[in-house]
Design an enzyme around this catalytic site. Structure first.
Site, mmCIF file in Angstrom:
data_model
loop_
_atom_site.group_PDB
_atom_site.id
_atom_site.type_symbol
_atom_site.label_atom_id
_atom_site.label_comp_id
_atom_site.label_asym_id
_atom_site.label_seq_id
_atom_site.Cartn_x
_atom_site.Cartn_y
_atom_site.Cartn_z
ATOM 1 N N CYS A 10 3.018 2.528 6.468
ATOM 2 C CA CYS A 10 2.136 1.723 5.615
ATOM 3 C C CYS A 10 0.814 2.479 5.462
ATOM 4 O O CYS A 10 0.772 3.693 5.689
ATOM 5 C CB CYS A 10 1.946 0.313 6.179
ATOM 6 S SG CYS A 10 1.167 0.250 7.810
ATOM 7 N N ASN A 13 -1.271 1.681 9.458
ATOM 8 C CA ASN A 13 -0.430 1.672 10.667
ATOM 9 C C ASN A 13 -0.970 0.714 11.729
ATOM 10 O O ASN A 13 -0.859 0.974 12.934
ATOM 11 C CB ASN A 13 -0.255 3.093 11.247
ATOM 12 C CG ASN A 13 0.838 3.213 12.307
ATOM 13 O OD1 ASN A 13 0.739 4.012 13.227
ATOM 14 N ND2 ASN A 13 1.881 2.411 12.219
ATOM 15 N N CYS A 15 -0.785 -2.995 10.719
ATOM 16 C CA CYS A 15 -0.215 -4.307 10.377
ATOM 17 C C CYS A 15 1.280 -4.228 10.042
ATOM 18 O O CYS A 15 2.125 -4.624 10.839
ATOM 19 C CB CYS A 15 -0.955 -4.932 9.191
ATOM 20 S SG CYS A 15 -2.687 -5.325 9.526
ATOM 21 N N ARG A 16 1.615 -3.721 8.854
ATOM 22 C CA ARG A 16 3.004 -3.809 8.379
ATOM 23 C C ARG A 16 3.974 -2.872 9.090
ATOM 24 O O ARG A 16 5.039 -3.304 9.555
ATOM 25 C CB ARG A 16 3.040 -3.571 6.867
ATOM 26 C CG ARG A 16 2.341 -4.663 6.077
ATOM 27 C CD ARG A 16 2.080 -4.234 4.645
ATOM 28 N NE ARG A 16 1.099 -3.157 4.585
ATOM 29 C CZ ARG A 16 0.773 -2.486 3.494
ATOM 30 N NH1 ARG A 16 1.382 -2.775 2.362
ATOM 31 N NH2 ARG A 16 -0.138 -1.532 3.528
ATOM 32 N N SER A 17 3.631 -1.579 9.161
ATOM 33 C CA SER A 17 4.614 -0.657 9.765
ATOM 34 C C SER A 17 4.766 -0.858 11.276
ATOM 35 O O SER A 17 5.891 -0.729 11.782
ATOM 36 C CB SER A 17 4.327 0.803 9.397
ATOM 37 O OG SER A 17 3.062 1.218 9.842
ATOM 38 N N ASP A 119 0.059 -6.231 1.611
ATOM 39 C CA ASP A 119 -0.889 -5.893 2.670
ATOM 40 C C ASP A 119 -1.609 -7.165 3.129
ATOM 41 O O ASP A 119 -2.297 -7.815 2.338
ATOM 42 C CB ASP A 119 -1.888 -4.888 2.088
ATOM 43 C CG ASP A 119 -2.854 -4.366 3.138
ATOM 44 O OD1 ASP A 119 -2.892 -4.935 4.236
ATOM 45 O OD2 ASP A 119 -3.558 -3.397 2.829
HETATM 46 P P1 4NP Z 1 -1.479 -1.871 7.030
HETATM 47 O O1 4NP Z 1 -2.779 -2.776 6.677
HETATM 48 O O2 4NP Z 1 -1.420 -0.766 5.999
HETATM 49 O O3 4NP Z 1 -0.347 -2.826 6.898
HETATM 50 O O4 4NP Z 1 -1.705 -1.354 8.428
HETATM 51 C C1 4NP Z 1 -4.051 -2.237 6.525
HETATM 52 C C2 4NP Z 1 -4.840 -1.994 7.624
HETATM 53 C C3 4NP Z 1 -6.109 -1.498 7.482
HETATM 54 C C4 4NP Z 1 -6.603 -1.262 6.223
HETATM 55 C C5 4NP Z 1 -5.823 -1.499 5.107
HETATM 56 C C6 4NP Z 1 -4.546 -1.986 5.260
HETATM 57 N N1 4NP Z 1 -7.916 -0.768 6.067
HETATM 58 O O5 4NP Z 1 -8.373 -0.663 4.917
HETATM 59 O O6 4NP Z 1 -8.599 -0.460 7.056
#
Ligand code: 4NP
Length: 165
Positions: A10, A13, A15-17, A119
């Protein structure tokens, strides 16, 4: 090396992955399969961080343990080390395609085939539950697909790498 080596990717790294990694590890462990499961982010802002607390708590309530994971960024060697790389959204997929080295062997695909795992980072609690719903459903399918491919690869004398998942 194990026959199936899956990397979920994702943006951050956190939340989703990591959720996909945790859910898939849970399923693979329950079946005593010797598969390698990992996750990474296309971005580097959260390198070394634990999964987002909101995500980890929602996962824990479903029996999925995300503790012990630490965010890392995708590396060029990942495209050679993993048999399958699953992008959580279309932007992640586009970024991975741009970073993919020539002759990389990993199969690169969108995790949900035709749609994004949204997201949840800037939203409310329901976003984290939605990620878990989507990931739990798709991970079960992936497990079954990979097992089928390993079986058919063995039947034709292959090395157990699934090509069509
Ligand atoms: P992820 O979510 O891609 O599912 O881990 C996010 C985590 C952090 C951010 C964006 C999306 N960020 O902008 O810091």
């Amino acid at each position: 090396m194990t026959s199936i080596r899956i990397l979920f990717v994702c943006l951050g790294n956190i939340c989703r992955s990591p959720t996909a990694e945790g859910v898939m590890r849970h399923l693979v462990k329950a079946q005593n399969l010797d598969w390698q499961i990992d996750s990474a982010g296309t971005g580097g802002w959260h390198i070394g961080d634990a999964p987002d607390v909101r995500m980890a708590q929602a996962a824990a309530l479903r029996g999925i343990d995300l503790s012990g994971q630490k965010a890392r960024q995708v590396q060029a060697q990942d495209f050679h080390l993993f048999t399958h790389i699953y992008a959580m959204d279309r932007q992640n997929l586009a970024d991975l395609e741009a970073a993919r080295p020539d002759k990389a062997s990993a199969h690169l695909q969108l995790f949900l085939r035709e749609k994004d795992v949204p997201d949840p980072y800037y939203g409310g609690a329901e976003g984290f539950e939605h990620v878990l719903d989507l990931v739990e459903a798709r991970a079960k399918e992936l497990l079954a697909e990979c097992k089928r491919s390993v079986r058919s690869a063995r039947l034709v004398g292959g090395r157990g790498i699934c090509d069509k998942v």
